[in-house]
Design a protein around this motif. Structure first.
Motif, short mmCIF file in Angstrom:
data_model
loop_
_atom_site.label_atom_id
_atom_site.label_comp_id
_atom_site.label_asym_id
_atom_site.label_seq_id
_atom_site.Cartn_x
_atom_site.Cartn_y
_atom_site.Cartn_z
N TYR A 64 -2.39 -9.95 -6.00
CA TYR A 64 -3.88 -9.62 -6.41
C TYR A 64 -4.26 -8.47 -5.31
CZ TYR A 64 -3.26 -13.53 -9.11
OH TYR A 64 -2.84 -14.48 -9.97
N GLY A 65 -5.07 -7.44 -5.92
CA GLY A 65 -5.43 -6.34 -5.26
C GLY A 65 -6.24 -6.61 -4.08
N ILE A 66 -6.93 -7.68 -4.01
CA ILE A 66 -8.08 -7.83 -2.82
C ILE A 66 -8.57 -9.26 -2.92
CG2 ILE A 66 -10.07 -7.18 -4.07
CD1 ILE A 66 -10.96 -5.77 -1.16
N VAL A 104 0.67 -1.24 -0.14
CA VAL A 104 0.02 0.00 -0.08
C VAL A 104 0.84 1.28 -0.04
CG1 VAL A 104 -1.41 1.25 1.27
CG2 VAL A 104 -1.88 -1.15 0.97
N LYS A 105 1.85 1.47 0.82
CA LYS A 105 2.82 2.36 1.00
C LYS A 105 3.51 2.55 -0.40
CE LYS A 105 6.60 4.25 3.44
NZ LYS A 105 7.48 4.07 4.49
N ALA A 115 -4.33 -0.13 -7.33
CA ALA A 115 -3.29 0.59 -7.34
C ALA A 115 -2.12 -0.62 -7.03
CB ALA A 115 -3.17 1.51 -6.22
N VAL A 116 -2.40 -1.40 -6.40
CA VAL A 116 -1.55 -2.84 -5.83
C VAL A 116 -1.81 -3.82 -6.53
CG1 VAL A 116 -1.50 -1.82 -3.51
CG2 VAL A 116 -2.89 -3.61 -4.03
N ASN A 117 -2.74 -3.82 -7.44
CA ASN A 117 -2.88 -5.09 -8.11
C ASN A 117 -1.73 -5.26 -9.25
OD1 ASN A 117 -4.77 -7.39 -8.79
ND2 ASN A 117 -4.85 -6.40 -11.07
N ARG A 167 -11.38 0.02 -3.62
CA ARG A 167 -11.23 -0.36 -4.88
C ARG A 167 -10.11 0.47 -5.39
NH1 ARG A 167 -16.34 -0.22 -9.29
NH2 ARG A 167 -16.26 1.96 -8.52
N ASN A 168 -10.01 1.59 -5.24
CA ASN A 168 -8.81 2.33 -5.78
C ASN A 168 -7.55 1.60 -5.38
OD1 ASN A 168 -10.56 3.99 -7.21
ND2 ASN A 168 -10.48 5.70 -5.57
N VAL A 169 -7.33 1.41 -4.14
CA VAL A 169 -6.32 0.65 -3.48
C VAL A 169 -6.04 -0.60 -4.18
CG1 VAL A 169 -5.11 -0.04 -1.50
CG2 VAL A 169 -6.43 2.03 -1.30
N ALA A 170 -7.17 -1.34 -4.17
CA ALA A 170 -7.07 -2.77 -5.07
C ALA A 170 -6.47 -2.69 -6.39
CB ALA A 170 -8.29 -3.44 -5.02
#
Length: 439
Positions: A181-183, A150-151, A172-174, A167-170
């Motif tokens: 996978y994002g989530i 996340v950072k 970004a990290v996906n 959803r936006n974080v998912a």
């Protein structure tokens, strides 16, 4: 030398045998039906401690897989068979069976300190102010996430973020090319599997299972918005085959470092922060569950608990055992013998106030905050007639929730549209409620 006649000797032997028989049968045997999970298996290992303190009571265990346990105890209590003196049940069964008079009220007098039990847990196991099952361990749900990922993506996660932010974080990290996978979320069909998560999402979108007249509401705009969001989120940023994943599958993925975020049971926190189990143990952060339009019902509430069927002939002995197994003293016993990371959590305020537990459980504050925020009596934005956060505590819900879970899983797998899934689920629920005479 004194001579003893055969008659005298026979009488002496007979009296000794009678005394031995009386001693052997003076103890009351209680049969405890329980689920085959770690905390319950550990409780069985402490049986000698209980029997030493209560030599007039012997404990016989019947340990079953969760589905078989539910079937057996439900059949036993409905038929008043009396096979079990103590049975492991949850927040779904306790108020329903308590209202029907199938359970003995729990003896919460004296040193038991019922006020120490967390209010949301106590309330969820009660009917009309009377507690009908005593909690052995409790849980809610929360966000568990990879702080490093996340950072690195320049994002943050905080308590009660919006689902849009999640959803936006998912996104970004996906990074599927790296196996990340994002989530990860539950997708496997079942009223206690995907629908536990899905109902909390729907609650936060303003949905409810039934209106005040018990009419199913699964075709409402709120349900459609929630399920559409869920399907889109997992389709774009979830692992392949999400429609087959529940708690254990997601836990394995997270511990392997393959999930940027995971929203699931607080009980998982001790696993994902254990270096012996998790490759990312030192990178796990926690936050309260996301919301859409309301915080109500945004995180679930459950407690595996001990209840006493009204058909038992050993009420006093059963009460003694239940009070022992769900007491502060039992938690201290486990903590002192096995370490404070191993104690059953989610039941008593005194556990969270204990510095030894606080030191052993980095997730303690987040877990307690989630549990305390859940209110089974007020879990929906619009008025609803039922008790329960991720379920409705009525006998018909198990079948209704199971069908809905199958439909939602089908929508996630792509074999149904969201509208088709919810229409089928609503039609089935309506039929069940009509047949049961709700309207």
């Amino acid at each position: 030398m004194t001579r003893i006649s055969k008659t005298t000797l026979a009488c002496a032997v007979s009296m000794t045998a009678a005394i031995s028989a009386t001693s052997a049968f003076s103890a009351t045997q209680i049969t405890v039906a329980t689920v085959n999970n770690g905390h319950m298996i550990e409780m069985q290992k402490f049986t000698p401690e209980f029997e030493k303190a209560h030599p007039d009571i012997k404990v016989k265990w019947v340990t079953l897989e969760e589905g078989v346990l539910r079937q057996n105890v439900t059949q036993d209590i409905a038929n008043k068979s009396g096979l079990y003196d103590v049975m492991t049940i949850g927040m779904y069964e306790a108020p329903i069976w308590g209202e029907r008079g199938w359970l003995e009220p729990i003896d919460t007098s004296g040193s038991y300190d019922v006020q120490d039990i967390l209010p949301s847990i106590r309330g969820g196991l009660s009917y009309d102010g009377t507690m009908y099952a005593a909690p052995f361990y409790g849980e809610s749900s929360m966000v568990m996430y990879r702080k490093d990922l996340v950072k690195a993506a320049g994002m943050e996660i905080n308590d009660r973020d919006s689902w849009e932010h999640i959803r936006n974080v998912a996104a970004a990290v996906n990074d599927p090319s790296k196996g990340i996978y994002g989530i990860c979320l539950r997708g496997k069909a079942g009223w206690g599997d995907n629908m536990a998560l899905m109902t909390t999402m729907a609650n936060s979108f303003g949905a409810r299972w039934f209106d005040e007249n018990w009419k199913p509401q699964l075709e409402s705009a709120e349900w459609k918005n929630a399920v559409s969001f869920y399907v889109d989120l997992l389709t774009k940023y979830g692992p392949p085959g999400s429609s087959s994943n529940s708690f254990n599958e997601s836990l394995a993925l997270f511990n392997e470092g393959k999930c940027g975020m995971w929203i699931d049971a607080t009980i998982a926190a001790s696993f994902v922060t254990d270096p012996k189990q998790s490759k990312v143990a030192d990178q796990v952060g926690f936050a309260q569950s996301p919301i859409s339009v309301t915080e109500k019902g945004a995180n679930w509430l459950w407690a595996w608990s001990l209840g006493i069927p009204a058909a038992t002939k050993n009420v006093e002995a059963a009460q003694t055992f239940v009070r022992w197994a769900t007491s502060k003293e039992y938690i201290n016993l486990v903590g002192n013998k096995n370490g404070w990371a191993a104690v059953p959590t989610g039941t008593r305020a005194s556990t969270y106030a204990n510095p030894k537990f606080q030191e052993a459980a980095v997730f303690a504050d987040a877990e307690l905050k989630a549990i305390n925020s859940a209110n089974p009596s007020d879990s929906t934005l619009k008025p609803s007639p039922y008790v329960g956060v991720q379920f409705a505590a009525i006998p018909e819900f198990q079948a209704i929730g199971t069908t809905a879970g199958q439909m939602v899983s089908g929508a996630l797998a792509g074999s149904l549209t969201v509208d088709q899934a919810l229409k089928s689920a609503n039609t089935s629920a309506d039929r069940q409620m009509r047949q049961a005479g709700y309207y």
